[in-house]
Write a protein that holds these residues in place. Structure first.
Motif, PDB file in Angstrom:
ATOM      1  N   ALA A  92       0.801  -1.225   0.000  1.00  0.00           N
ATOM      2  CA  ALA A  92       0.000   0.000   0.000  1.00  0.00           C
ATOM      3  C   ALA A  92       0.837   1.280   0.000  1.00  0.00           C
ATOM      4  CB  ALA A  92      -0.971  -0.005   1.173  1.00  0.00           C
ATOM      5  N   PRO A  93       1.933   1.390   0.761  1.00  0.00           N
ATOM      6  CA  PRO A  93       2.715   2.633   0.708  1.00  0.00           C
ATOM      7  C   PRO A  93       3.386   2.870  -0.637  1.00  0.00           C
ATOM      8  CG  PRO A  93       3.253   1.395   2.682  1.00  0.00           C
ATOM      9  CD  PRO A  93       2.408   0.513   1.827  1.00  0.00           C
ATOM     10  N   LEU A  94       3.502   1.834  -1.434  1.00  0.00           N
ATOM     11  CA  LEU A  94       4.166   1.974  -2.726  1.00  0.00           C
ATOM     12  C   LEU A  94       3.289   2.670  -3.762  1.00  0.00           C
ATOM     13  CD1 LEU A  94       6.858   1.204  -3.990  1.00  0.00           C
ATOM     14  CD2 LEU A  94       5.842  -0.927  -4.730  1.00  0.00           C
ATOM     15  N   ILE A  95       1.978   2.622  -3.605  1.00  0.00           N
ATOM     16  CA  ILE A  95       1.056   3.181  -4.598  1.00  0.00           C
ATOM     17  C   ILE A  95       1.235   4.686  -4.776  1.00  0.00           C
ATOM     18  CG2 ILE A  95      -1.383   3.540  -5.167  1.00  0.00           C
ATOM     19  CD1 ILE A  95      -1.862   0.760  -3.835  1.00  0.00           C
ATOM     20  N   PRO A  96       1.193   5.513  -3.715  1.00  0.00           N
ATOM     21  CA  PRO A  96       1.391   6.947  -3.949  1.00  0.00           C
ATOM     22  C   PRO A  96       2.796   7.273  -4.423  1.00  0.00           C
ATOM     23  CG  PRO A  96       1.191   6.512  -1.607  1.00  0.00           C
ATOM     24  CD  PRO A  96       0.881   5.235  -2.321  1.00  0.00           C
ATOM     25  N   LEU A  97       3.777   6.489  -4.018  1.00  0.00           N
ATOM     26  CA  LEU A  97       5.144   6.736  -4.449  1.00  0.00           C
ATOM     27  C   LEU A  97       5.307   6.492  -5.943  1.00  0.00           C
ATOM     28  CD1 LEU A  97       8.020   7.455  -3.737  1.00  0.00           C
ATOM     29  CD2 LEU A  97       8.397   5.063  -3.130  1.00  0.00           C
ATOM     30  N   VAL A  98       4.727   5.419  -6.447  1.00  0.00           N
ATOM     31  CA  VAL A  98       4.777   5.137  -7.883  1.00  0.00           C
ATOM     32  C   VAL A  98       4.060   6.233  -8.663  1.00  0.00           C
ATOM     33  CG1 VAL A  98       3.943   3.543  -9.664  1.00  0.00           C
ATOM     34  CG2 VAL A  98       5.081   2.666  -7.626  1.00  0.00           C
ATOM     35  N   TRP A  99       2.929   6.687  -8.156  1.00  0.00           N
ATOM     36  CA  TRP A  99       2.192   7.767  -8.826  1.00  0.00           C
ATOM     37  C   TRP A  99       3.034   9.040  -8.885  1.00  0.00           C
ATOM     38  CZ3 TRP A  99       0.479  12.394  -6.572  1.00  0.00           C
ATOM     39  CH2 TRP A  99      -0.275  13.195  -7.408  1.00  0.00           C
ATOM     40  N   LEU A 100       3.684   9.402  -7.780  1.00  0.00           N
ATOM     41  CA  LEU A 100       4.495  10.618  -7.748  1.00  0.00           C
ATOM     42  C   LEU A 100       5.682  10.531  -8.702  1.00  0.00           C
ATOM     43  CD1 LEU A 100       4.527  11.301  -3.920  1.00  0.00           C
ATOM     44  CD2 LEU A 100       3.479  12.730  -5.666  1.00  0.00           C
ATOM     45  N   LEU A 101       6.357   9.393  -8.705  1.00  0.00           N
ATOM     46  CA  LEU A 101       7.513   9.246  -9.587  1.00  0.00           C
ATOM     47  C   LEU A 101       7.102   9.153 -11.051  1.00  0.00           C
ATOM     48  CD1 LEU A 101       9.766   6.923  -7.430  1.00  0.00           C
ATOM     49  CD2 LEU A 101       9.991   9.382  -7.818  1.00  0.00           C
ATOM     50  N   ARG A 102       5.963   8.568 -11.333  1.00  0.00           N
ATOM     51  CA  ARG A 102       5.453   8.525 -12.714  1.00  0.00           C
ATOM     52  C   ARG A 102       5.136   9.937 -13.209  1.00  0.00           C
ATOM     53  NH1 ARG A 102       4.037   5.568 -17.474  1.00  0.00           N
ATOM     54  NH2 ARG A 102       2.382   6.789 -18.411  1.00  0.00           N
ATOM     55  N   ALA A 103       4.510  10.743 -12.358  1.00  0.00           N
ATOM     56  CA  ALA A 103       4.196  12.119 -12.735  1.00  0.00           C
ATOM     57  C   ALA A 103       5.466  12.919 -12.979  1.00  0.00           C
ATOM     58  CB  ALA A 103       3.350  12.783 -11.650  1.00  0.00           C
ATOM     59  N   GLU A 104       6.492  12.688 -12.186  1.00  0.00           N
ATOM     60  CA  GLU A 104       7.762  13.385 -12.377  1.00  0.00           C
ATOM     61  C   GLU A 104       8.428  12.941 -13.676  1.00  0.00           C
ATOM     62  OE1 GLU A 104      10.786  16.067 -11.563  1.00  0.00           O
ATOM     63  OE2 GLU A 104       8.799  15.881 -10.727  1.00  0.00           O
ATOM     64  N   GLU A 106       6.917  11.859 -16.331  1.00  0.00           N
ATOM     65  CA  GLU A 106       6.157  12.470 -17.431  1.00  0.00           C
ATOM     66  C   GLU A 106       6.572  13.921 -17.628  1.00  0.00           C
ATOM     67  OE1 GLU A 106       2.021  12.089 -16.567  1.00  0.00           O
ATOM     68  OE2 GLU A 106       1.956   9.968 -17.089  1.00  0.00           O
ATOM     69  N   GLU A 107       6.760  14.641 -16.537  1.00  0.00           N
ATOM     70  CA  GLU A 107       7.113  16.038 -16.628  1.00  0.00           C
ATOM     71  C   GLU A 107       8.517  16.229 -17.201  1.00  0.00           C
ATOM     72  OE1 GLU A 107       7.174  19.725 -13.592  1.00  0.00           O
ATOM     73  OE2 GLU A 107       5.588  18.238 -13.357  1.00  0.00           O
ATOM     74  N   LEU A 108       9.421  15.308 -16.900  1.00  0.00           N
ATOM     75  CA  LEU A 108      10.780  15.389 -17.421  1.00  0.00           C
ATOM     76  C   LEU A 108      10.883  14.848 -18.839  1.00  0.00           C
ATOM     77  CD1 LEU A 108      12.818  14.333 -14.276  1.00  0.00           C
ATOM     78  CD2 LEU A 108      12.710  16.595 -15.318  1.00  0.00           C
ATOM     79  N   GLY A 109       9.831  14.224 -19.343  1.00  0.00           N
ATOM     80  CA  GLY A 109       9.845  13.685 -20.697  1.00  0.00           C
ATOM     81  C   GLY A 109      10.430  12.292 -20.783  1.00  0.00           C
ATOM     82  N   ILE A 110      10.644  11.640 -19.671  1.00  0.00           N
ATOM     83  CA  ILE A 110      11.196  10.288 -19.667  1.00  0.00           C
ATOM     84  C   ILE A 110      10.129   9.284 -20.077  1.00  0.00           C
ATOM     85  CG2 ILE A 110      12.204   8.495 -18.188  1.00  0.00           C
ATOM     86  CD1 ILE A 110      13.379  10.805 -16.506  1.00  0.00           C
TER      87      ILE A 110
END
Length: 117
Positions: A92-104, A106-110
């Motif tokens: 469960a703690p991994l879910i928001p972390l994956v979302w945050l890193l995915r959004a980052e 996307e923003e960096l264009g990776i």
């Protein structure tokens, strides 16, 4: 305005603790502290970016915010892995972390941005 969310969490924590609702106070405290992490998508990241951009060039502040998000994400992944290795919690703690890193990413264009309808 970015500090209003964590401030409301801290106020809810204090009010709940005085009322004897310790579980709600704990949940509110954890949510408020998590929201203060210096990651761009969270209020703590916005506060850090605004503080840095008032002290130096906004472009430099933006780069520092990206670096801070990646470093904080790596630290959280390491802490989560250590907790799991020691027989800790589930996923469960991994879910928001994956979302945050995915959004980052996307923003960096990776990672390619998802299309919205």
């Amino acid at each position: 305005a970015a500090a209003a969310g964590p401030a409301a969490n801290m106020a809810a924590t204090l009010l709940s603790a005085f009322a004897g609702a310790y579980f709600f106070a704990g949940v509110s405290l954890v949510l408020g502290v998590f929201n203060l992490l210096p990651m761009r998508q969270l209020d703590g990241g916005r506060i850090a970016y605004l503080a840095l951009s008032s002290l130096c060039d906004p472009v430099l502040a933006d780069r520092a915010a990206h670096v801070c998000t990646v470093v904080c994400g790596a630290a959280l992944i390491s802490a989560f892995a250590a907790c799991c290795a020691l027989g800790g919690s589930g996923l469960a703690p991994l879910i928001p972390l994956v979302w945050l890193l995915r959004a980052e990413a996307e923003e960096l264009g990776i990672v390619k941005k998802r299309r919205t309808v």
